[in-house]
Write a protein that holds these residues in place. Structure first.
Motif, PDB file in Angstrom:
ATOM      1  N   ILE A   1      10.050   5.318 -32.688  1.00  0.00           N
ATOM      2  CA  ILE A   1       9.472   5.151 -34.024  1.00  0.00           C
ATOM      3  C   ILE A   1       8.500   6.297 -34.305  1.00  0.00           C
ATOM      4  O   ILE A   1       8.526   6.891 -35.383  1.00  0.00           O
ATOM      5  CB  ILE A   1       8.793   3.776 -34.149  1.00  0.00           C
ATOM      6  N   ALA A   2       7.661   6.608 -33.326  1.00  0.00           N
ATOM      7  CA  ALA A   2       6.687   7.694 -33.486  1.00  0.00           C
ATOM      8  C   ALA A   2       7.395   9.025 -33.725  1.00  0.00           C
ATOM      9  O   ALA A   2       7.014   9.796 -34.613  1.00  0.00           O
ATOM     10  CB  ALA A   2       5.781   7.777 -32.253  1.00  0.00           C
ATOM     11  N   ARG A   3       8.431   9.284 -32.943  1.00  0.00           N
ATOM     12  CA  ARG A   3       9.190  10.529 -33.095  1.00  0.00           C
ATOM     13  C   ARG A   3       9.777  10.621 -34.508  1.00  0.00           C
ATOM     14  O   ARG A   3       9.686  11.647 -35.170  1.00  0.00           O
ATOM     15  CB  ARG A   3      10.301  10.561 -32.029  1.00  0.00           C
ATOM     16  N   ARG A   4      10.381   9.542 -34.977  1.00  0.00           N
ATOM     17  CA  ARG A   4      10.989   9.513 -36.315  1.00  0.00           C
ATOM     18  C   ARG A   4       9.917   9.729 -37.387  1.00  0.00           C
ATOM     19  O   ARG A   4      10.167  10.363 -38.405  1.00  0.00           O
ATOM     20  CB  ARG A   4      11.702   8.182 -36.521  1.00  0.00           C
ATOM     21  N   ALA A   5       8.720   9.192 -37.154  1.00  0.00           N
ATOM     22  CA  ALA A   5       7.633   9.301 -38.131  1.00  0.00           C
ATOM     23  C   ALA A   5       6.890  10.630 -38.049  1.00  0.00           C
ATOM     24  O   ALA A   5       6.081  10.938 -38.929  1.00  0.00           O
ATOM     25  CB  ALA A   5       6.639   8.159 -37.925  1.00  0.00           C
ATOM     26  N   GLY A   6       7.157  11.386 -36.982  1.00  0.00           N
ATOM     27  CA  GLY A   6       6.425  12.630 -36.785  1.00  0.00           C
ATOM     28  C   GLY A   6       5.000  12.386 -36.322  1.00  0.00           C
ATOM     29  O   GLY A   6       4.095  13.167 -36.623  1.00  0.00           O
ATOM     30  N   LEU A   7       4.814  11.309 -35.587  1.00  0.00           N
ATOM     31  CA  LEU A   7       3.494  10.922 -35.095  1.00  0.00           C
ATOM     32  C   LEU A   7       3.524  10.795 -33.577  1.00  0.00           C
ATOM     33  O   LEU A   7       4.589  10.713 -32.980  1.00  0.00           O
ATOM     34  CB  LEU A   7       3.083   9.557 -35.685  1.00  0.00           C
ATOM     35  N   GLY A   8       2.372  10.695 -33.002  1.00  0.00           N
ATOM     36  CA  GLY A   8       2.283  10.401 -31.585  1.00  0.00           C
ATOM     37  C   GLY A   8       2.364   8.896 -31.360  1.00  0.00           C
ATOM     38  O   GLY A   8       2.004   8.105 -32.237  1.00  0.00           O
ATOM     39  N   ALA A   9       2.842   8.507 -30.184  1.00  0.00           N
ATOM     40  CA  ALA A   9       2.970   7.079 -29.867  1.00  0.00           C
ATOM     41  C   ALA A   9       1.620   6.375 -29.941  1.00  0.00           C
ATOM     42  O   ALA A   9       1.524   5.241 -30.429  1.00  0.00           O
ATOM     43  CB  ALA A   9       3.600   6.901 -28.483  1.00  0.00           C
ATOM     44  N   ALA A  10       0.573   7.032 -29.470  1.00  0.00           N
ATOM     45  CA  ALA A  10      -0.762   6.421 -29.507  1.00  0.00           C
ATOM     46  C   ALA A  10      -1.217   6.176 -30.948  1.00  0.00           C
ATOM     47  O   ALA A  10      -1.853   5.157 -31.247  1.00  0.00           O
ATOM     48  CB  ALA A  10      -1.772   7.303 -28.777  1.00  0.00           C
ATOM     49  N   THR A  11      -0.854   7.070 -31.851  1.00  0.00           N
ATOM     50  CA  THR A  11      -1.205   6.902 -33.265  1.00  0.00           C
ATOM     51  C   THR A  11      -0.505   5.676 -33.844  1.00  0.00           C
ATOM     52  O   THR A  11      -1.111   4.894 -34.581  1.00  0.00           O
ATOM     53  CB  THR A  11      -0.824   8.167 -34.064  1.00  0.00           C
ATOM     54  N   VAL A  12       0.757   5.486 -33.477  1.00  0.00           N
ATOM     55  CA  VAL A  12       1.515   4.327 -33.958  1.00  0.00           C
ATOM     56  C   VAL A  12       0.893   3.045 -33.418  1.00  0.00           C
ATOM     57  O   VAL A  12       0.714   2.066 -34.159  1.00  0.00           O
ATOM     58  CB  VAL A  12       3.008   4.441 -33.567  1.00  0.00           C
ATOM     59  N   VAL A  13       0.556   3.037 -32.144  1.00  0.00           N
ATOM     60  CA  VAL A  13      -0.048   1.840 -31.548  1.00  0.00           C
ATOM     61  C   VAL A  13      -1.378   1.529 -32.238  1.00  0.00           C
ATOM     62  O   VAL A  13      -1.658   0.375 -32.566  1.00  0.00           O
ATOM     63  CB  VAL A  13      -0.227   2.017 -30.019  1.00  0.00           C
ATOM     64  N   ARG A  14      -2.194   2.550 -32.476  1.00  0.00           N
ATOM     65  CA  ARG A  14      -3.476   2.329 -33.160  1.00  0.00           C
ATOM     66  C   ARG A  14      -3.268   1.780 -34.570  1.00  0.00           C
ATOM     67  O   ARG A  14      -4.026   0.927 -35.030  1.00  0.00           O
ATOM     68  CB  ARG A  14      -4.283   3.623 -33.237  1.00  0.00           C
TER      69      ARG A  14
END
Length: 182
Positions: free
Chosen positions: A27-40
């Motif tokens: 999900i993070a990769r698809r969003a162009g975000l880091g995994a930690a950002t998605v979790v936060r």
């Protein structure tokens, strides 16, 4: 808020892809975000998927309620089942990915769908269009389970949906069939 929206949009896009892996990393990769950002942004995968699936289900529940308010119950049931099967055909892979997750919003919306179908059945039963000898919970389960099976059929076919609706609704009809052999 922007990161939350990006992650939610990415999760919804992945939910629409059969066989897509629904991990925080994907999900993070698809969003162009880091995994930690998605979790936060969501507090975890369950909350993110709950929000994404809820966003998909909300218009379906709204449509069921709209049909209940504007259409005779039997007609609402027939129309809604056709639309539900179309929705499920596009999103049936989601069910396989949600097992064991804590999804309160999704659970509430699914309950809303079941409630709407039960109301349609009750109204159609009162109108004499649906048999009264079937347990309402059993009829709802039968409809939901078989509709999902039809939605999962490959290849999907309008003819299959039409046949399913005919057989199901003929079976729910309290009046004897015109073509039945005696």
């Amino acid at each position: 808020m922007r990161n939350r929206d990006l992650a939610l949009d990415a999760a919804m896009a992945l939910l629409a892809e059969p066989g897509a892996t629904l991990t925080v990393e994907a999900i993070a990769r698809r969003a162009g975000l880091g995994a930690a950002t998605v979790v936060r942004a969501f507090g975890g995968k369950d909350a993110l998927l709950d929000a994404a699936v809820a966003r998909l289900l909300e218009p379906v529940v709204r449509r069921a309620r709209e049909l209940l308010a504007t259409t005779a119950p039997y007609r609402a049931l027939r129309t809604f089942l056709r639309e539900l099967i179309t929705f499920q055909a596009a999103h049936h892979a989601i069910n396989d990915q949600l097992t064991g997750l804590d999804l309160p919003a999704t659970t509430a919306l699914r309950a809303g769908l079941v409630g709407a179908v039960e109301e349609m059945l009750d109204g159609a039963r009162r109108d004499g269009r649906v048999r009264a000898d079937l347990d309402p919970a059993l009829a709802t389960t039968l409809i939901g389970t078989t509709a999902l099976a039809v939605a999962r059929a490959e290849p999907s076919s309008p003819g299959l949906v039409d046949a399913y609706l005919t057989v199901l609704l003929d079976g729910l009809d309290p009046r004897p069939s015109h073509g039945a052999a005696g």
